[in-house]
Design a protein around this motif. Structure first.
Motif, PDB file in Angstrom:
ATOM      1  N   THR A   1     -14.496   0.020 -11.768  1.00  0.00           N
ATOM      2  CA  THR A   1     -13.099   0.382 -11.460  1.00  0.00           C
ATOM      3  C   THR A   1     -12.418   1.074 -12.648  1.00  0.00           C
ATOM      4  N   PHE A   2     -12.812   0.728 -13.872  1.00  0.00           N
ATOM      5  CA  PHE A   2     -12.136   1.347 -15.013  1.00  0.00           C
ATOM      6  C   PHE A   2     -12.498   2.827 -15.197  1.00  0.00           C
ATOM      7  N   LYS A   3     -13.521   3.289 -14.493  1.00  0.00           N
ATOM      8  CA  LYS A   3     -13.840   4.730 -14.583  1.00  0.00           C
ATOM      9  C   LYS A   3     -12.611   5.564 -14.171  1.00  0.00           C
ATOM     10  N   HIS A   4     -11.740   4.986 -13.323  1.00  0.00           N
ATOM     11  CA  HIS A   4     -10.546   5.720 -12.898  1.00  0.00           C
ATOM     12  C   HIS A   4      -9.527   5.872 -14.032  1.00  0.00           C
ATOM     13  N   TRP A   5      -9.646   5.036 -15.062  1.00  0.00           N
ATOM     14  CA  TRP A   5      -8.660   5.048 -16.147  1.00  0.00           C
ATOM     15  C   TRP A   5      -8.971   6.132 -17.166  1.00  0.00           C
ATOM     16  N   PHE A   6     -10.236   6.548 -17.211  1.00  0.00           N
ATOM     17  CA  PHE A   6     -10.675   7.465 -18.257  1.00  0.00           C
ATOM     18  C   PHE A   6     -10.987   8.847 -17.743  1.00  0.00           C
TER      19      PHE A   6
ATOM     20  N   ALA B   1      -6.964 -10.709 -13.064  1.00  0.00           N
ATOM     21  CA  ALA B   1      -5.501 -10.649 -12.909  1.00  0.00           C
ATOM     22  C   ALA B   1      -5.089  -9.784 -11.710  1.00  0.00           C
ATOM     23  N   ARG B   2      -6.058  -9.277 -10.980  1.00  0.00           N
ATOM     24  CA  ARG B   2      -5.717  -8.382  -9.858  1.00  0.00           C
ATOM     25  C   ARG B   2      -5.411  -9.182  -8.581  1.00  0.00           C
ATOM     26  N   GLY B   3      -4.818  -8.516  -7.625  1.00  0.00           N
ATOM     27  CA  GLY B   3      -4.554  -9.140  -6.325  1.00  0.00           C
ATOM     28  C   GLY B   3      -3.402 -10.125  -6.357  1.00  0.00           C
ATOM     29  N   GLN B   4      -2.579 -10.087  -7.407  1.00  0.00           N
ATOM     30  CA  GLN B   4      -1.463 -11.050  -7.518  1.00  0.00           C
ATOM     31  C   GLN B   4      -0.110 -10.351  -7.520  1.00  0.00           C
ATOM     32  N   GLY B   5      -0.121  -9.066  -7.289  1.00  0.00           N
ATOM     33  CA  GLY B   5       1.148  -8.338  -7.211  1.00  0.00           C
ATOM     34  C   GLY B   5       1.808  -8.058  -8.550  1.00  0.00           C
TER      35      GLY B   5
ATOM     36  N   ILE C   1       3.251   9.199 -10.972  1.00  0.00           N
ATOM     37  CA  ILE C   1       2.038   8.376 -10.955  1.00  0.00           C
ATOM     38  C   ILE C   1       0.933   9.295 -10.464  1.00  0.00           C
ATOM     39  N   TRP C   2       0.028   9.635 -11.333  1.00  0.00           N
ATOM     40  CA  TRP C   2      -1.093  10.498 -10.969  1.00  0.00           C
ATOM     41  C   TRP C   2      -2.352   9.645 -10.980  1.00  0.00           C
ATOM     42  N   CYS C   3      -3.110   9.699  -9.907  1.00  0.00           N
ATOM     43  CA  CYS C   3      -4.335   8.899  -9.893  1.00  0.00           C
ATOM     44  C   CYS C   3      -5.438   9.639  -9.148  1.00  0.00           C
TER      45      CYS C   3
ATOM     46  N   ASP D   1      -9.326   8.858  -4.849  1.00  0.00           N
ATOM     47  CA  ASP D   1     -10.107   7.755  -4.275  1.00  0.00           C
ATOM     48  C   ASP D   1      -9.808   6.419  -4.965  1.00  0.00           C
ATOM     49  N   ASN D   2      -8.776   6.374  -5.788  1.00  0.00           N
ATOM     50  CA  ASN D   2      -8.362   5.121  -6.425  1.00  0.00           C
ATOM     51  C   ASN D   2      -7.323   4.457  -5.509  1.00  0.00           C
ATOM     52  N   ILE D   3      -7.849   3.767  -4.497  1.00  0.00           N
ATOM     53  CA  ILE D   3      -6.968   3.279  -3.422  1.00  0.00           C
ATOM     54  C   ILE D   3      -5.931   2.289  -3.941  1.00  0.00           C
ATOM     55  N   ALA D   4      -6.348   1.374  -4.831  1.00  0.00           N
ATOM     56  CA  ALA D   4      -5.406   0.360  -5.331  1.00  0.00           C
ATOM     57  C   ALA D   4      -4.226   1.037  -6.029  1.00  0.00           C
ATOM     58  N   SER D   5      -4.506   2.056  -6.810  1.00  0.00           N
ATOM     59  CA  SER D   5      -3.435   2.724  -7.540  1.00  0.00           C
ATOM     60  C   SER D   5      -2.540   3.527  -6.595  1.00  0.00           C
ATOM     61  N   ARG D   6      -3.160   4.209  -5.661  1.00  0.00           N
ATOM     62  CA  ARG D   6      -2.372   4.986  -4.678  1.00  0.00           C
ATOM     63  C   ARG D   6      -1.416   4.084  -3.922  1.00  0.00           C
ATOM     64  N   LYS D   7      -1.914   2.887  -3.575  1.00  0.00           N
ATOM     65  CA  LYS D   7      -1.066   1.965  -2.800  1.00  0.00           C
ATOM     66  C   LYS D   7       0.182   1.587  -3.598  1.00  0.00           C
ATOM     67  N   HIS D   8       0.040   1.448  -4.916  1.00  0.00           N
ATOM     68  CA  HIS D   8       1.215   1.106  -5.724  1.00  0.00           C
ATOM     69  C   HIS D   8       2.249   2.233  -5.687  1.00  0.00           C
ATOM     70  N   ALA D   9       1.757   3.454  -5.774  1.00  0.00           N
ATOM     71  CA  ALA D   9       2.681   4.591  -5.735  1.00  0.00           C
ATOM     72  C   ALA D   9       3.398   4.629  -4.380  1.00  0.00           C
TER      73      ALA D   9
HETATM   74  C1  LIG Z   1      -5.003  -0.276 -10.322  1.00  0.00           C
HETATM   75  C2  LIG Z   1      -5.028  -1.784 -10.536  1.00  0.00           C
HETATM   76  C3  LIG Z   1      -4.104  -2.180 -11.692  1.00  0.00           C
HETATM   77  C4  LIG Z   1      -4.562  -2.462  -9.247  1.00  0.00           C
HETATM   78  O1  LIG Z   1      -4.646  -3.861  -9.373  1.00  0.00           O
HETATM   79  P1  LIG Z   1      -3.560  -4.762  -8.570  1.00  0.00           P
HETATM   80  O2  LIG Z   1      -2.229  -4.299  -8.983  1.00  0.00           O
HETATM   81  O3  LIG Z   1      -3.834  -6.190  -8.753  1.00  0.00           O
HETATM   82  O4  LIG Z   1      -3.763  -4.284  -7.090  1.00  0.00           O
HETATM   83  P2  LIG Z   1      -4.651  -4.930  -5.927  1.00  0.00           P
HETATM   84  O5  LIG Z   1      -6.036  -5.228  -6.399  1.00  0.00           O
HETATM   85  O6  LIG Z   1      -3.865  -6.053  -5.337  1.00  0.00           O
HETATM   86  O7  LIG Z   1      -4.727  -3.696  -4.930  1.00  0.00           O
HETATM   87  C5  LIG Z   1      -3.547  -3.112  -4.389  1.00  0.00           C
HETATM   88  C6  LIG Z   1      -3.763  -2.883  -2.906  1.00  0.00           C
HETATM   89  O8  LIG Z   1      -4.877  -1.996  -2.745  1.00  0.00           O
HETATM   90  C7  LIG Z   1      -5.868  -2.596  -1.909  1.00  0.00           C
HETATM   91  N1  LIG Z   1      -7.184  -2.198  -2.425  1.00  0.00           N
HETATM   92  C8  LIG Z   1      -7.647  -2.366  -3.682  1.00  0.00           C
HETATM   93  N2  LIG Z   1      -8.886  -1.846  -3.769  1.00  0.00           N
HETATM   94  C9  LIG Z   1      -9.193  -1.372  -2.530  1.00  0.00           C
HETATM   95  C10 LIG Z   1     -10.346  -0.717  -1.974  1.00  0.00           C
HETATM   96  N3  LIG Z   1     -11.398  -0.441  -2.735  1.00  0.00           N
HETATM   97  N4  LIG Z   1     -10.302  -0.371  -0.682  1.00  0.00           N
HETATM   98  C11 LIG Z   1      -9.210  -0.620   0.084  1.00  0.00           C
HETATM   99  N5  LIG Z   1      -8.102  -1.219  -0.384  1.00  0.00           N
HETATM  100  C12 LIG Z   1      -8.108  -1.592  -1.677  1.00  0.00           C
HETATM  101  C13 LIG Z   1      -5.621  -4.092  -2.031  1.00  0.00           C
HETATM  102  O9  LIG Z   1      -6.110  -4.794  -0.894  1.00  0.00           O
HETATM  103  C14 LIG Z   1      -4.103  -4.143  -2.120  1.00  0.00           C
HETATM  104  O10 LIG Z   1      -3.561  -3.953  -0.825  1.00  0.00           O
HETATM  105  P3  LIG Z   1      -2.196  -4.653  -0.380  1.00  0.00           P
HETATM  106  O11 LIG Z   1      -1.126  -4.165  -1.347  1.00  0.00           O
HETATM  107  O12 LIG Z   1      -1.966  -4.160   0.999  1.00  0.00           O
HETATM  108  O13 LIG Z   1      -2.415  -6.128  -0.507  1.00  0.00           O
HETATM  109  C15 LIG Z   1      -6.487  -2.272 -10.836  1.00  0.00           C
HETATM  110  O14 LIG Z   1      -7.307  -1.973  -9.741  1.00  0.00           O
HETATM  111  C16 LIG Z   1      -7.072  -1.644 -12.086  1.00  0.00           C
HETATM  112  O15 LIG Z   1      -6.783  -2.092 -13.190  1.00  0.00           O
HETATM  113  N6  LIG Z   1      -7.899  -0.592 -11.911  1.00  0.00           N
HETATM  114  C17 LIG Z   1      -8.514   0.115 -13.059  1.00  0.00           C
HETATM  115  C18 LIG Z   1      -7.507   0.935 -13.846  1.00  0.00           C
HETATM  116  C19 LIG Z   1      -6.803   1.970 -12.976  1.00  0.00           C
HETATM  117  O16 LIG Z   1      -7.400   2.551 -12.087  1.00  0.00           O
HETATM  118  N7  LIG Z   1      -5.515   2.177 -13.264  1.00  0.00           N
HETATM  119  C20 LIG Z   1      -4.711   3.164 -12.534  1.00  0.00           C
HETATM  120  C21 LIG Z   1      -4.984   4.531 -13.012  1.00  0.00           C
HETATM  121  S1  LIG Z   1      -3.999   5.728 -12.142  1.00  0.00           S
END
Ligand SMILES: CC(C)(COP(=O)(O)OP(=O)(O)OC[C@H]1O[C@@H](n2cnc3c(N)ncnc32)[C@H](O)[C@@H]1OP(=O)(O)O)[C@@H](O)C(=O)NCCC(=O)NCCS
Length: 182
Positions: free
Chosen positions: A34-39, A104-108, A132-134, A137-145
């Motif tokens: 997952t950290f490959k998205h950070w670099f 620490a992930r998945g806790q909001g 927020i640029w990501c 395919d970094n779904i977790a980050s996109r969801k935050h945005a």
């Molecule tokens: C980005 C990051 C901080 C998110 O962690 P987090 O805040 O705890 O977020 P979560 O793991 O809860 O994921 C957020 C949402 O995405 C979903 N999600 C995460 N990975 C997913 C995947 N591979 N496929 C589908 N959904 C996914 C989660 O289910 C969650 O959904 P919800 O909000 O509906 O519950 C963490 O993944 C990380 O540190 N990644 C590496 C560094 C990085 O990429 N930073 C961002 C650079 S732009």
């Protein structure tokens, strides 16, 4: 940067010590997937490289680009980082960046802290816009945005060439100060 306390979390600058450099190096190298998205250019190569980066960043002495990244600590444990990973003082824009270690992930945490970073960006640094640029395919980050009401302004196609030869596009989200609800 003054430390910020939010409930049981403390946001503060990560010191450029060997101890923290080792901790960060271990966190990243245990989870390269997952950290490959950070670099942009590949993972940390050594603890020394991490330490130099944090020491340099603490100096914050580039005349145009500034940084305001905070370590996220809970009971003294480093959970990750969040903040402004690039402040363009010329154009008054900033980019929000964040990472969390796996446990620490998945806790909001990121959703809870984005509003704090927005306040720092829009008020303390008087920025006009936050991005927020990501990787697209970094779904977790996109969801935050998306959850934090950032507007998808475009996908920059084939922007990044990773060390493994794969090519990745960047999803570009932004929020104007006028769109910000404190
Ligand atoms: C980005 C990051 C901080 C998110 O962690 P987090 O805040 O705890 O977020 P979560 O793991 O809860 O994921 C957020 C949402 O995405 C979903 N999600 C995460 N990975 C997913 C995947 N591979 N496929 C589908 N959904 C996914 C989660 O289910 C969650 O959904 P919800 O909000 O509906 O519950 C963490 O993944 C990380 O540190 N990644 C590496 C560094 C990085 O990429 N930073 C961002 C650079 S732009």
């Amino acid at each position: 940067m003054e430390p910020i306390i939010i409930d049981d979390l403390t946001l503060k600058q990560i010191p450029g010590t060997q101890e923290f450099a080792q901790e960060i190096y271990d966190i990243f190298t245990k989870d390269t997937d997952t950290f490959k998205h950070w670099f942009e250019g590949g993972m940390w190569k050594s603890v020394d490289e991490v330490q130099k980066y944090y020491q340099n960043r603490a100096l914050n002495n580039d005349s145009r680009w500034k940084y305001a990244m905070y370590g996220i600590f809970k009971n003294g444990e480093l959970l990750g980082e969040i903040g402004l990973s690039g402040i363009d003082t010329k154009h008054q824009t900033g980019e929000i960046g964040y990472w969390l270690k796996k446990s620490a992930r998945g806790q909001g945490l990121v959703d809870k802290l984005i509003p704090i970073i927005e306040e720092i960006g829009f008020e303390k640094y008087n920025l006009r816009k936050l991005n927020i640029w990501c990787d697209d395919d970094n779904i977790a980050s996109r969801k935050h945005a998306e959850k934090n009401s950032y507007v998808l302004e475009g996908i920059q196609r084939a922007r990044k060439l990773w060390p493994d030869g794969s090519i990745h596009s960047t999803a570009m989200f932004g929020k104007l100060k006028s769109e910000w609800k404190k």
